[in-house]
Design an enzyme around this catalytic site. Structure first.
Site, PDB file in Angstrom:
ATOM      1  N   TYR A 155       0.788  -1.233   0.000  1.00  0.00           N
ATOM      2  CA  TYR A 155       0.000   0.000   0.000  1.00  0.00           C
ATOM      3  C   TYR A 155       0.825   1.292   0.000  1.00  0.00           C
ATOM      4  O   TYR A 155       0.254   2.371   0.085  1.00  0.00           O
ATOM      5  CB  TYR A 155      -0.941   0.039   1.208  1.00  0.00           C
ATOM      6  N   CYS A 182      -9.367 -13.554  53.247  1.00  0.00           N
ATOM      7  CA  CYS A 182      -8.495 -13.722  52.086  1.00  0.00           C
ATOM      8  C   CYS A 182      -8.613 -15.161  51.579  1.00  0.00           C
ATOM      9  O   CYS A 182      -8.475 -16.113  52.358  1.00  0.00           O
ATOM     10  CB  CYS A 182      -7.045 -13.422  52.454  1.00  0.00           C
ATOM     11  N   CYS A 217       0.955 -13.627  53.913  1.00  0.00           N
ATOM     12  CA  CYS A 217       0.084 -14.204  52.895  1.00  0.00           C
ATOM     13  C   CYS A 217       0.957 -14.682  51.747  1.00  0.00           C
ATOM     14  O   CYS A 217       1.658 -13.866  51.127  1.00  0.00           O
ATOM     15  CB  CYS A 217      -0.922 -13.164  52.400  1.00  0.00           C
TER      16      CYS A 217
END
Length: 716
Positions: free
Chosen positions: A257, A453, A475
């Site tokens: 193009y 949690c 955690c």
């Protein structure tokens, strides 16, 4: 064959009228052993000419004149004779089957810069583009409109009509050398047709057709391989294969193009720039004339391309193509407008990254409807809980989506969404899936965030619209993400310590905090599954090398909520040492550019946490010593403070901010009365724009920002 028969075939000009392989070819060939070398050479020459002609008819004109079976037999015979008589040639159609594998893809400097195109999904921005164009050129303006292909942009170079090289766009100046891979694409001619320039560099888009993509994915699944996510990924991954024979087996195609450069020799265009007036082929003074010329050279163009007289017709073209989008056999995500006149393009010029004569009008995010089968809650490194909807898989914009964000409890309540509901899923910016609305309600009520949690069982607490786990680094989820982030590109950039390694070290009990990383030994790591002594030694060496980070890198790495690389640099620049940051009060912190009341509170709370202070001291005990960088910088932007929001094509936020600071300016994370400019990219947030309006801060587009750099003598 008679001359009249050839005259009936479009594209048959310059062919040998005695070539028996053009129409109704006889494919019952004599044994290759019965041919003399001269007879084989003559037959090979005619077969190559015929195969190229049939490629042209099939791929460019979409009007073949022989059957697929006859074509295959001609191709096979050509390959047979080339092998039997050692008549191989670089530009033979048989090179499409793939050459020798390479160890790595090299890099190629483009003949002319392959710049990007500014874009927007707002009609008002498109009209502003048109107004800018008309203000800056003389005479009427018409536009060439074409689909914005969702493939891979490439540069292809021909010398004396022969294919010589191909490269990906890369950074716009240099790209990856994919010459041998592109050679295998059947719609890319090995030789140009007709009267062409001696040297020609063209721009195209490699893509995988939708139907071929689905078939190829089916074959991959049947072979036990992972399917590609979408056609663009499939095309990009295929084009970057180190073995061209793999590329040859995959169904790639290409549209052309744009002319990047043309002349009698490469030397004639060696000094060319992106100014369109300097690069064109003789006699082609418009984009539309290029589009019409390409097929005569054997280059495939898109039949949806259109020439229009004004912006109203251009917008109508976009809306029409959006309606037809699902019927196309290739992915598009918008349309591209180009000023047709090359002389006007030259007058408009470019910025350092964009053409000023082109603009992309993007389609809105695509959406589909599906059902939520479950909702899970993920825990991030700061303890933030994120609800994620698991979905019945649905194809959204060419990507199979099976999960999507629900943001937070307030969003969930506002949508009244729960497991079992039918929802509309969108992809923001065609990338990130999210639930937009409930289409049909099946469940009772809406999903509630948990009180505990889901990973460690600690209580959760709500802060505004968000929920957090109170377990901290006790955690496992937070610890894993903390270790992963510490080693990430935004942290200390420790190669080899990614998601899997972080999870493994935590699960095996080797790491209780990021400080424990510096006590790992080669033996500790080598005993784990998937590790050996060599990889373990490499990681231990990487950790040792990370003991001397900059203060900004260290502050970003330790996981302070709301503190990424930008705010970390602001803190390091303001305080000049780690102890000064540790001891700073909230009032002290609010004096830092980019740090407001909320961020200051998060920083102070982080440093008042005994566990966090203990981790920092343990890091110091293990030899991690943050230092303050004293780099010399330029002065071109001295005194300017710049803030960025949204995405800028081909640039990360860190790269843009580093660019500003390298030249003496300040790049901060939030807008204040001290801010000189807010640069707004794609998909920006609203807060910074609202703050800019309140403070009277000028707003720049990325294009205008790079123009500012140009005006200050900064080359990027």
């Amino acid at each position: 064959m008679s001359d009249a028969a050839f005259d009936d075939l479009e594209g048959a000009a310059n062919l040998d009228p005695e070539n028996p392989y053009i129409t109704n070819p006889k494919t019952a060939f004599e044994d290759a052993d019965s041919l003399s070398e001269g007879e084989a050479e003559t037959q090979v020459a005619r077969l190559r000419e015929a195969v190229r002609f049939h490629d042209y008819r099939y791929y460019v004109l979409n009007d073949p004149v022989i059957s697929d079976r006859a074509y295959d037999r001609l191709f096979e015979r050509l390959q047979e004779l080339e092998d039997a008589f050692d008549l191989r040639a670089e530009d033979s159609p048989t090179r499409r089957v793939g050459g020798e594998p390479v160890e790595e893809l090299g890099t190629v400097e483009h003949v002319a810069p392959m710049l990007s195109i500014d874009s927007s999904g707002d009609e008002s921005d498109v009209r502003e583009f048109d107004e800018r164009v008309r203000r800056n050129v003389d005479g009427d303006v018409d536009y060439v409109c074409e689909p914005k292909f969702d493939g891979l942009s490439i540069e292809i170079v021909y010398e004396d009509g022969r294919y010589v090289r191909a490269a990906t766009r890369g950074d716009g100046q240099t790209g990856e050398d994919v010459t041998e891979n592109v050679r295998t694409i059947e719609s890319v001619p090995s030789r140009l047709r007709g009267d062409h320039p001696g040297f020609l560099a063209v721009r195209g888009e490699v893509y995988m057709p939708r139907e071929a993509f689905q078939e190829h994915n089916r074959e991959r699944v049947e072979a036990g391989e992972e399917p590609f996510a979408n056609p663009r990924n499939a095309a990009a991954g295929t084009l970057r294969q180190l073995d061209p024979s793999v590329t040859a087996d995959r169904p790639l195609d290409c549209f052309f193009y744009d002319i990047l450069a043309a002349g009698e020799r490469e030397e004639d265009v060696a000094d060319a720039t992106a100014s369109r007036g300097a690069l064109g082929a003789e006699g082609l003074d418009t984009h539309w004339s290029e589009h019409e010329q390409f097929p005569d050279w054997g280059l495939k163009v898109n039949d949806r391309t259109r020439l229009v007289e004004d912006i109203e017709d251009a917008i109508a073209y976009r809306n029409e193509l959006q309606d037809a989008r699902e019927d196309l056999d290739y992915e598009i995500d918008g349309v591209v407008y180009k000023v047709n006149s090359r002389a006007q393009c030259a007058d408009l010029g470019t910025t350092s990254r964009h053409y000023r004569w082109a603009y992309a009008y993007k389609f809105p995010a695509r959406s589909e409807t599906t059902r939520i089968t479950d909702i899970v809650v993920q825990v991030g490194r700061t303890g933030r809980l994120t609800p994620v909807a698991l979905l019945e898989p649905v194809d959204v914009a060419g990507v199979t989506v099976s999960r999507a964000s629900l943001h937070n409890q307030d969003e969930i309540a506002a949508m009244d969404v729960n497991v079992g509901d039918d929802v509309r899923v969108e992809r923001a910016g065609e990338v990130i899936p999210y639930v937009d609305e409930v289409v049909e309600k099946h469940a009772t009520g809406h999903f509630e965030m948990p009180d505990e949690c889901p990973v460690c069982g600690s209580e959760t607490e709500r802060r505004g619209p968000l929920h957090y786990c109170t377990g901290g680094l006790a955690c496992p989820a937070q610890l894993k993400r903390s270790v992963e982030y510490f080693a990430s590109d935004d942290g200390l950039d420790i190669e080899g310590l990614g998601t899997e390694a972080a999870e493994q070290f935590v699960e095996e009990g080797l790491v209780d905090s990021v400080a424990d990383l510096y006590e790992l030994t080669v033996d500790d790591i080598a005993e784990l599954d998937g590790w050996g002594e060599t990889s373990a030694r490499k990681l231990v060496d990487e950790l040792a090398d990370s003991r001397d980070p900059s203060l900004a890198e260290f502050l970003a790495a330790i996981g302070i909520p709301e503190v990424g690389p930008t705010v970390a640099r602001d803190l390091a620049r303001h305080f000049g040492g780690l102890d000064a940051v540790l001891d700073a009060s909230e009032d002290d912190l609010r004096e830092v550019d980019g740090v407001g009341e909320t961020v200051a509170g998060e920083i102070r709370e982080f440093f008042e946490n005994e566990r966090n202070r203990d981790v920092i001291e343990r890091l110091r005990d293990r030899g991690v010593t943050p230092h303050v960088e004293s780099e010399e910088t330029g002065s071109e932007l001295d005194g300017l403070t710049v803030v960025f929001t949204g995405s800028v094509e081909d640039w990360t936020r860190d790269e843009l901010e580093a660019l500003v600071e390298e030249h003496g300016g300040n790049a901060t994370g939030s807008v204040s009365s001290n801010t000189d400019y807010l640069v707004v990219g794609d998909n920006p947030g609203t807060t910074k724009r609202e703050d800019a309006d309140t403070e009277g801060v000028p707003v720049l587009s990325p294009e205008e920002f790079f123009e500012l750099l140009d005006d200050r003598g900064i080359e990027v």
